[in-house]
Enzyme design. Sequence first.
Site, PDB file in Angstrom:
ATOM      1  N   GLU A  68      -1.601   7.463  10.126  1.00  8.54           N
ATOM      2  CA  GLU A  68      -1.162   6.122  10.520  1.00  8.54           C
ATOM      3  C   GLU A  68      -0.091   5.674   9.538  1.00  8.54           C
ATOM      4  OE1 GLU A  68      -1.618   3.790  13.043  1.00  8.54           O
ATOM      5  OE2 GLU A  68      -0.207   2.694  11.769  1.00  8.54           O
ATOM      6  N   ASP A 117       3.604   4.643  20.446  1.00  4.60           N
ATOM      7  CA  ASP A 117       4.674   3.662  20.668  1.00  4.60           C
ATOM      8  C   ASP A 117       5.680   4.201  21.695  1.00  4.60           C
ATOM      9  OD1 ASP A 117       3.310   2.452  18.660  1.00  4.60           O
ATOM     10  OD2 ASP A 117       4.925   2.508  17.181  1.00  4.60           O
ATOM     11  N   THR A 192     -10.143   4.538  23.324  1.00  2.00           N
ATOM     12  CA  THR A 192      -9.542   4.027  22.093  1.00  2.00           C
ATOM     13  C   THR A 192      -9.492   2.504  22.197  1.00  2.00           C
ATOM     14  OG1 THR A 192      -7.230   3.875  22.787  1.00  2.00           O
ATOM     15  CG2 THR A 192      -8.039   6.074  22.213  1.00  2.00           C
ATOM     16  N   GLU A 193      -9.077   1.865  21.111  1.00  2.00           N
ATOM     17  CA  GLU A 193      -8.969   0.399  21.150  1.00  2.00           C
ATOM     18  C   GLU A 193      -7.969  -0.050  22.228  1.00  2.00           C
ATOM     19  OE1 GLU A 193      -8.826   1.249  17.411  1.00  2.00           O
ATOM     20  OE2 GLU A 193     -10.634   0.169  16.759  1.00  2.00           O
ATOM     21  N   TYR A 194      -6.801   0.594  22.255  1.00  2.00           N
ATOM     22  CA  TYR A 194      -5.787   0.235  23.242  1.00  2.00           C
ATOM     23  C   TYR A 194      -6.252   0.546  24.660  1.00  2.00           C
ATOM     24  CZ  TYR A 194      -1.866  -1.024  20.190  1.00  2.00           C
ATOM     25  OH  TYR A 194      -1.035  -1.656  19.313  1.00  2.00           O
ATOM     26  N   GLU A 195      -6.933   1.656  24.798  1.00  2.00           N
ATOM     27  CA  GLU A 195      -7.407   2.071  26.125  1.00  2.00           C
ATOM     28  C   GLU A 195      -8.347   1.020  26.706  1.00  2.00           C
ATOM     29  OE1 GLU A 195      -8.942   5.994  26.012  1.00  2.00           O
ATOM     30  OE2 GLU A 195      -9.570   6.023  28.098  1.00  2.00           O
TER      31      GLU A 195
HETATM   32  N1  SAH Z   1      -4.397   5.185  18.788  1.00  2.60           N
HETATM   33  C1  SAH Z   1      -4.745   3.781  18.718  1.00  2.60           C
HETATM   34  C2  SAH Z   1      -3.569   2.910  18.325  1.00  2.60           C
HETATM   35  C3  SAH Z   1      -2.416   2.938  19.285  1.00  2.60           C
HETATM   36  S1  SAH Z   1      -1.024   1.978  18.726  1.00  2.60           S
HETATM   37  C4  SAH Z   1      -5.346   3.346  20.027  1.00  2.60           C
HETATM   38  O1  SAH Z   1      -5.177   4.040  21.025  1.00  2.60           O
HETATM   39  O2  SAH Z   1      -6.003   2.295  20.068  1.00  2.60           O
HETATM   40  C5  SAH Z   1       0.001   3.250  18.033  1.00  2.60           C
HETATM   41  C6  SAH Z   1      -0.289   3.451  16.554  1.00  2.60           C
HETATM   42  O3  SAH Z   1       0.457   4.552  16.097  1.00  2.60           O
HETATM   43  C7  SAH Z   1       0.122   2.266  15.685  1.00  2.60           C
HETATM   44  O4  SAH Z   1      -0.931   1.914  14.829  1.00  2.60           O
HETATM   45  C8  SAH Z   1       1.351   2.769  14.937  1.00  2.60           C
HETATM   46  O5  SAH Z   1       1.477   2.171  13.672  1.00  2.60           O
HETATM   47  C9  SAH Z   1       1.075   4.250  14.866  1.00  2.60           C
HETATM   48  N2  SAH Z   1       2.288   5.061  14.818  1.00  2.60           N
HETATM   49  C10 SAH Z   1       3.295   5.000  15.718  1.00  2.60           C
HETATM   50  N3  SAH Z   1       4.270   5.858  15.409  1.00  2.60           N
HETATM   51  C11 SAH Z   1       3.874   6.501  14.292  1.00  2.60           C
HETATM   52  C12 SAH Z   1       4.449   7.512  13.483  1.00  2.60           C
HETATM   53  N4  SAH Z   1       5.670   7.999  13.771  1.00  2.60           N
HETATM   54  N5  SAH Z   1       3.781   7.940  12.406  1.00  2.60           N
HETATM   55  C13 SAH Z   1       2.560   7.410  12.110  1.00  2.60           C
HETATM   56  N6  SAH Z   1       1.953   6.458  12.837  1.00  2.60           N
HETATM   57  C14 SAH Z   1       2.592   5.996  13.921  1.00  2.60           C
END
Ligand code: SAH
Length: 212
Positions: A68, A117, A192-195
């Site tokens: 992260e 992202d 996941t949290e987002y899911e």
């Molecule tokens: N996987 C979690 C969070 C999704 S949000 C879920 O599904 O609930 C995407 C996360 O990836 C964010 O916390 C962001 O900070 C991290 N992230 C995005 N691009 C990244 C990168 N290049 N390297 C490390 N972390 C990254």
Amino acid sequence: MRLRNIPGSREAIAKSRWCIQEPEQYKGNWHQVFANKNPIHIEIGMGKGRFLMAKAKENPETNYIGIEKYSSVLLRALQKMEEEPLENIRFIRMEAESIADVFGEGEVGKIYLNFSDPWPKDRHAKRRLTSRQFFARYHQILQKEGCVEFKTDNQNLFDFSLGEVTEAGWKLDGHTRDLHHDEAMVQGNIMTEYEERFSSMGNPIYKLIASR
Ligand code: SAH
């Protein structure tokens, strides 16, 4: 995921036994960190780490590393680990672009990408974690039989990712545009949290599995 900057989060990460400092030093030797030879699975962009912790609880014979980039987000995962420590998890605060400096050739058994992202602008395409540039990095660190599992609620990112799998010379082992209604692919799914957030809003969840 981006949280308000939390003062002291960098310091907490620096002294946490769950966080690996200067991870490059373990390249090719990650089994030393866990003191066993179990397979290593990683999640890139793990957010607050709920998915990874559930996985780790379910599979004590697999080691999990959560990556992260934001310390304020990683801090949340650390706080959960303090409450319920799991010996088969470690965290790294880093930008995923340098992933091939951290893991040796074939050192990783599986890569999870959950709700990465989207980077909607074309000129940012190479920053997407499912771009051909990232698949080239995964190719370096993933063991031969290893795979990438990717979930998202973002249709454009998913369509882009399907194209990149082919473009990178990988093959698609499976994909669905509605994971929660796909009997085969949903088996054993950990939300996941987002899911949870996006599916409760009625968004379908997309998933693909890719290997070489
Ligand atoms: N996987 C979690 C969070 C999704 S949000 C879920 O599904 O609930 C995407 C996360 O990836 C964010 O916390 C962001 O900070 C991290 N992230 C995005 N691009 C990244 C990168 N290049 N390297 C490390 N972390 C990254």
